[in-house]
Design an enzyme around this catalytic site. Sequence first.
Site, PDB file in Angstrom:
ATOM      1  N   GLU A 114      83.632  41.512  31.027  1.00 55.04           N
ATOM      2  CA  GLU A 114      83.252  42.594  31.931  1.00 55.04           C
ATOM      3  C   GLU A 114      82.769  43.769  31.092  1.00 55.04           C
ATOM      4  O   GLU A 114      83.551  44.368  30.351  1.00 55.04           O
ATOM      5  CB  GLU A 114      84.458  43.031  32.768  1.00 55.04           C
ATOM      6  CG  GLU A 114      84.969  41.996  33.739  1.00 55.04           C
ATOM      7  CD  GLU A 114      84.217  42.033  35.054  1.00 55.04           C
ATOM      8  OE1 GLU A 114      83.728  43.120  35.450  1.00 55.04           O
ATOM      9  OE2 GLU A 114      84.110  40.972  35.677  1.00 55.04           O
ATOM     10  N   ASP A 166      82.306  49.786  22.450  1.00 56.36           N
ATOM     11  CA  ASP A 166      80.972  49.441  22.913  1.00 56.36           C
ATOM     12  C   ASP A 166      80.877  47.923  23.089  1.00 56.36           C
ATOM     13  O   ASP A 166      80.995  47.159  22.131  1.00 56.36           O
ATOM     14  CB  ASP A 166      79.956  49.925  21.883  1.00 56.36           C
ATOM     15  CG  ASP A 166      78.508  49.771  22.340  1.00 56.36           C
ATOM     16  OD1 ASP A 166      78.222  48.908  23.180  1.00 56.36           O
ATOM     17  OD2 ASP A 166      77.650  50.509  21.820  1.00 56.36           O
ATOM     18  N   ASP A 183      75.448  52.544  33.628  1.00 53.07           N
ATOM     19  CA  ASP A 183      74.820  53.864  33.681  1.00 53.07           C
ATOM     20  C   ASP A 183      73.328  53.706  33.963  1.00 53.07           C
ATOM     21  O   ASP A 183      72.621  53.010  33.230  1.00 53.07           O
ATOM     22  CB  ASP A 183      75.020  54.579  32.342  1.00 53.07           C
ATOM     23  CG  ASP A 183      74.770  56.071  32.449  1.00 53.07           C
ATOM     24  OD1 ASP A 183      73.796  56.465  33.121  1.00 53.07           O
ATOM     25  OD2 ASP A 183      75.539  56.850  31.869  1.00 53.07           O
ATOM     26  N   ASP A 193      73.177  50.566  42.208  1.00 43.65           N
ATOM     27  CA  ASP A 193      72.806  51.229  43.448  1.00 43.65           C
ATOM     28  C   ASP A 193      71.640  52.195  43.220  1.00 43.65           C
ATOM     29  O   ASP A 193      71.403  53.072  44.054  1.00 43.65           O
ATOM     30  CB  ASP A 193      74.003  51.952  44.076  1.00 43.65           C
ATOM     31  CG  ASP A 193      74.542  53.079  43.211  1.00 43.65           C
ATOM     32  OD1 ASP A 193      74.285  53.072  41.984  1.00 43.65           O
ATOM     33  OD2 ASP A 193      75.231  53.979  43.755  1.00 43.65           O
ATOM     34  N   PHE A 253      83.686  53.539  43.045  1.00 45.66           N
ATOM     35  CA  PHE A 253      82.401  54.110  42.632  1.00 45.66           C
ATOM     36  C   PHE A 253      81.288  53.615  43.544  1.00 45.66           C
ATOM     37  O   PHE A 253      80.443  54.388  44.005  1.00 45.66           O
ATOM     38  CB  PHE A 253      82.120  53.708  41.180  1.00 45.66           C
ATOM     39  CG  PHE A 253      80.779  54.154  40.667  1.00 45.66           C
ATOM     40  CD1 PHE A 253      80.610  55.414  40.119  1.00 45.66           C
ATOM     41  CD2 PHE A 253      79.669  53.319  40.739  1.00 45.66           C
ATOM     42  CE1 PHE A 253      79.373  55.826  39.657  1.00 45.66           C
ATOM     43  CE2 PHE A 253      78.431  53.721  40.286  1.00 45.66           C
ATOM     44  CZ  PHE A 253      78.284  54.986  39.735  1.00 45.66           C
ATOM     45  N   GLU A 254      81.272  52.311  43.805  1.00 52.98           N
ATOM     46  CA  GLU A 254      80.247  51.736  44.671  1.00 52.98           C
ATOM     47  C   GLU A 254      80.333  52.305  46.077  1.00 52.98           C
ATOM     48  O   GLU A 254      79.305  52.606  46.705  1.00 52.98           O
ATOM     49  CB  GLU A 254      80.421  50.221  44.705  1.00 52.98           C
ATOM     50  CG  GLU A 254      79.437  49.498  45.613  1.00 52.98           C
ATOM     51  CD  GLU A 254      79.662  47.996  45.624  1.00 52.98           C
ATOM     52  OE1 GLU A 254      78.894  47.294  46.298  1.00 52.98           O
ATOM     53  OE2 GLU A 254      80.614  47.531  44.958  1.00 52.98           O
TER      54      GLU A 254
END
Length: 243
Positions: free
Chosen positions: A78, A130, A153, A189, A223-224
Site C-alpha cells: 500500500e 518513501d 497527492d 478524485d 479523505f475520500e
Amino acid sequence: MQPAEDVFTHRASRPHEPLRTFHPRRAALGVDRADALDRLFPRWGFSVDDPRAAPPRTPGGRLDTVTLFGRHAPVVVEIGSGMGDATAAMAAADPDRDWLAVEAHLPGVAALLLLVERLGLTNVRVAHGDALRLLRRDVAPGSLDAVHAFFPDPWPKARHHKRRLVQAAHVDLLRDRLRIGGTLHVATDWADYAGQMRDVLGAEPDLDGGVVERPAHRPVTRFEQRGLDLGHAVTDLVVRRVR
C-alpha cells in the site's frame, strides 16, 4: 532496534534524491500515537532509510517478506496508507495475504499501528518512508501480488505534475515489482489526474485493464468521503500485469 524517538530523528544522507511524490509535512503526534510508535513500531514497523530500524533482508539484500511476516504468503504493498483505515479493513477481510503499508508521515504510521493492535491483525507491517525508494532498492522484481495507491497527492499545479506518482517511469517500476498476473490499483478524485492515469497505464503494453467501478473490497476512506461531499468524482483504475 533503537527507541522510536531516535529512529525518527535520524536522517540518512541521500544526495541526488529523485523528486518526491508526496508533500513532506510535520504534525503533532499526541500522547497515544507517540506511545504507539515506542511500543509497536519495533514489533510491526521498519524504516526505509534508517539502518538502525531496517527490515530483514535476504542473502541477496532484498526485503525478506517471509521473515518479516513470519510466513510465505502473497504480499500487497500500500503506497501512502494515510491514517491506515483502508489498509486495516482490507487486511482484516483478506487474511491470506500479507499487507505492507508504506507511509511517509508519522501520524499515519502510528495510527495504523494502533489499528493493527486493536484489531489483532497479524498480516500487516508498516514501513516509514518513501515507497518508491523502498520498491526501487529493496523489493525484488516479480515478488508482489498487488500494489495499491489510493488518492496519491494530485500535485494540481501544472509545474508540479512531474512529482505525481502515476507517471511512466514510476509505473514501469511498479509493473516490474508485480508478479505476472499481479494487479496495480490506483484511485483519485482529481479529474485531470484520472485522465493522466488512464493515459499512462493504457500506454504500458505489459498491463491490461482500466477504469472500474469501486471494488467492494476497497473501503471509502475519510479523505475520500470529504471529496465526495464536495462533489468530486472518484475514479478507480485496476490493471493486471500480463507479461
